[in-house]
Design a protein around this motif. Structure first.
Motif, PDB file in Angstrom:
ATOM      1  N   ILE A 170       0.870  -1.181   0.000  1.00 47.16           N
ATOM      2  CA  ILE A 170       0.000   0.000   0.000  1.00 47.16           C
ATOM      3  C   ILE A 170       0.903   1.225   0.000  1.00 47.16           C
ATOM      4  O   ILE A 170       1.548   1.535   1.004  1.00 47.16           O
ATOM      5  CB  ILE A 170      -0.932   0.016   1.225  1.00 47.16           C
ATOM      6  N   ASN A 171       0.958   1.919  -1.148  1.00 47.91           N
ATOM      7  CA  ASN A 171       1.872   3.048  -1.314  1.00 47.91           C
ATOM      8  C   ASN A 171       3.300   2.623  -0.941  1.00 47.91           C
ATOM      9  O   ASN A 171       3.850   1.713  -1.523  1.00 47.91           O
ATOM     10  CB  ASN A 171       1.410   4.253  -0.509  1.00 47.91           C
ATOM     11  N   GLU A 172       3.876   3.265   0.079  1.00 55.35           N
ATOM     12  CA  GLU A 172       5.256   2.935   0.463  1.00 55.35           C
ATOM     13  C   GLU A 172       5.330   1.758   1.431  1.00 55.35           C
ATOM     14  O   GLU A 172       6.408   1.228   1.701  1.00 55.35           O
ATOM     15  CB  GLU A 172       5.930   4.161   1.090  1.00 55.35           C
ATOM     16  N   PHE A 173       4.177   1.360   1.989  1.00 51.30           N
ATOM     17  CA  PHE A 173       4.170   0.238   2.931  1.00 51.30           C
ATOM     18  C   PHE A 173       4.163  -1.076   2.165  1.00 51.30           C
ATOM     19  O   PHE A 173       3.355  -1.294   1.271  1.00 51.30           O
ATOM     20  CB  PHE A 173       2.938   0.308   3.842  1.00 51.30           C
ATOM     21  N   GLU A 174       5.080  -1.963   2.544  1.00 47.86           N
ATOM     22  CA  GLU A 174       5.156  -3.261   1.876  1.00 47.86           C
ATOM     23  C   GLU A 174       5.438  -4.356   2.894  1.00 47.86           C
ATOM     24  O   GLU A 174       6.265  -4.204   3.786  1.00 47.86           O
ATOM     25  CB  GLU A 174       6.260  -3.254   0.811  1.00 47.86           C
ATOM     26  N   LEU A 175       4.703  -5.447   2.756  1.00 41.47           N
ATOM     27  CA  LEU A 175       4.911  -6.614   3.614  1.00 41.47           C
ATOM     28  C   LEU A 175       4.924  -7.828   2.694  1.00 41.47           C
ATOM     29  O   LEU A 175       3.881  -8.335   2.278  1.00 41.47           O
ATOM     30  CB  LEU A 175       3.794  -6.722   4.655  1.00 41.47           C
ATOM     31  N   ASN A 176       6.115  -8.275   2.351  1.00 40.24           N
ATOM     32  CA  ASN A 176       6.277  -9.342   1.369  1.00 40.24           C
ATOM     33  C   ASN A 176       7.246 -10.379   1.921  1.00 40.24           C
ATOM     34  O   ASN A 176       8.416 -10.091   2.116  1.00 40.24           O
ATOM     35  CB  ASN A 176       6.781  -8.763   0.052  1.00 40.24           C
ATOM     36  N   LYS A 177       6.741 -11.597   2.195  1.00 37.09           N
ATOM     37  CA  LYS A 177       7.568 -12.621   2.827  1.00 37.09           C
ATOM     38  C   LYS A 177       7.331 -13.984   2.183  1.00 37.09           C
ATOM     39  O   LYS A 177       6.249 -14.244   1.649  1.00 37.09           O
ATOM     40  CB  LYS A 177       7.220 -12.729   4.323  1.00 37.09           C
ATOM     41  N   PRO A 178       8.328 -14.882   2.275  1.00 36.00           N
ATOM     42  CA  PRO A 178       8.089 -16.270   1.864  1.00 36.00           C
ATOM     43  C   PRO A 178       7.049 -16.910   2.797  1.00 36.00           C
ATOM     44  O   PRO A 178       6.905 -16.496   3.951  1.00 36.00           O
ATOM     45  CB  PRO A 178       9.456 -16.941   2.032  1.00 36.00           C
ATOM     46  N   PHE A 179       6.375 -17.927   2.290  1.00 39.85           N
ATOM     47  CA  PHE A 179       5.329 -18.580   3.078  1.00 39.85           C
ATOM     48  C   PHE A 179       5.880 -19.127   4.395  1.00 39.85           C
ATOM     49  O   PHE A 179       5.190 -19.106   5.420  1.00 39.85           O
ATOM     50  CB  PHE A 179       4.699 -19.705   2.251  1.00 39.85           C
TER      51      PHE A 179
END
Length: 387
Positions: free
Chosen positions: A53-62
């Motif tokens: 969301i805009n500059e917020f990012e939460l991206n991780k392997p399962f």
């Protein structure tokens, strides 16, 4: 269909079944990882899932969604159990706290000391000192129950009580010693979420959706702060009201509602994701390295010695007494089972060394070997030598 769901719900309250399910998924992970399906297994765990969301990012392997997210729910349930025991259970009486607290303390200090002595002089390997301090309660309790009806019920209560303090100790160790760089902004947001839950608790507001939103904000902010996200689970549990204004057991209702998911989804998935040791990648030259020896001796020897020694001293100096209808031989048998570190030890191992194959998996193998040895030896001892 309703009968089937009812049976599953009943099984979710059976501690022995939970342990058996963990054993099954552990063996399944080992089987899959060491077969032609290993590529699919690794791709499954490496699958990136996230939101932006805009500059917020939460991206991780399962794998990290399991270890950072689902396990926070498990620790949330531990927090609920702890709060219930202190407010309405046995822990209201300080004398009932001393024996399991002493046992848990010994089960942390002695294994950590053994690991440190084996790895003294190597700053990097010493990061794993906490690996042999954890106990996998579901496994240990399942074996204790299978050992026979001659084992008094009070020892099962002792093991569960010890496990609560053991888990709290694990949370504190993770928060204090396995925290990376801290984010001030994330801490501010976490503090606001905690303050909001405090107000909700004081006003006796018992809408689950409101607590869910606050806990989600807390979890994300703790995750981004650098402190391990499992801490969010135990903090949230502290602010859950015991009862609604109408007298309904609100905390108990939440805890009961989560038991099914803990038993059938979260812990089995956690075991499946973390127990897949590729045996072909193991470097035989490292089997007797300081890390593997420290883990094995810490779990198999250190846990049983530490738990029993500190329990015996508490009883000897009359700070506490033996669990009802039990004897020292039976108590020692339970202490052997605390060497089953398994899932929690694998979890801390991942935090300590970050790169899982840095020691060519001998660290994971040592955890599995010590856990299985503790389980088998503990079962034989309790089954045949404590009647």
């Amino acid at each position: 269909m309703n009968d089937f769901l009812l049976k599953l719900k009943t099984l979710s309250h059976n501690e022995a079944f939970g342990g058996i399910l963990l054993i099954f998924f552990t063996l399944l992970a080992l089987l899959v990882q060491n077969s032609s399906f290993s590529v699919y297994y690794e791709n499954f765990l490496d699958l990136k899932i996230g939101i932006s969301i805009n500059e917020f990012e939460l991206n991780k392997p399962f794998l990290l969604w399991i270890n950072d997210g689902l396990i926070a729910i498990f620790f949330f349930c531990i927090g609920l159990e702890l709060k219930k025991e202190f407010i309405e259970g046995d822990f209201r009486n300080p004398k009932n706290i001393i024996l399991p607290f002493s046992a848990a303390l010994g089960g942390i200090l002695i294994p950590a000391l053994i690991f440190a002595l084996v790895n003294i002089g190597d700053a990097y390997t010493l990061k794993g000192w906490a690996i042999p301090t954890a106990t996998d309660t579901a496994f240990a309790l399942a074996i204790l129950i299978m050992a026979g009806k001659h084992i008094p019920h009070s020892l099962k209560i002792f093991l569960l009580s010890l496990a609560i303090f053991d888990d709290v100790g694990a949370i504190l160790i993770i928060a204090i010693f396995y925290t990376t760089e801290l984010s001030t902004a994330a801490f501010v947001i976490a503090s606001l979420a905690i303050f909001a839950m405090l107000i909700l608790n004081l006003l006796r507001i018992t809408k689950k959706s409101v607590y869910f939103v606050c806990s989600l904000v807390l979890w994300v902010s703790v995750l981004k702060s650098g402190v391990h996200a499992t801490l969010a689970g135990i903090i949230t549990a502290i602010f859950i009201p015991m009862h609604t204004k109408e007298g309904v057991a609100f905390l108990e209702e939440i805890n009961e509602g989560l038991k099914f998911w803990i038993s059938f989804v979260i812990l089995p998935l956690f075991a499946f994701a973390n127990a897949g040791v590729n045996l072909s990648h193991i470097n035989l030259d490292l089997i007797f390295s300081g890390v593997s020896i420290g883990i094995f001796l810490g779990l198999f020897l250190g846990k049983q010695v530490g738990v029993f020694l500190f329990s015996f001293l508490a009883i000897k100096f009359k700070l506490s007494s033996l669990p009802q209808d039990s004897n020292l031989k039976q108590l020692y048998g339970v202490c052997i089972l605390t060497g089953i570190g398994f899932t929690m030890s694998l979890f801390i191992d991942g935090l300590a060394y970050e790169v899982s194959d840095i020691f060519h998996y001998v660290d994971n193998l040592a955890i599995l070997a010590a856990s299985f040895c503790s389980g088998i030896f503990g079962f034989i001892y309790l089954k045949f030598f404590t009647k």
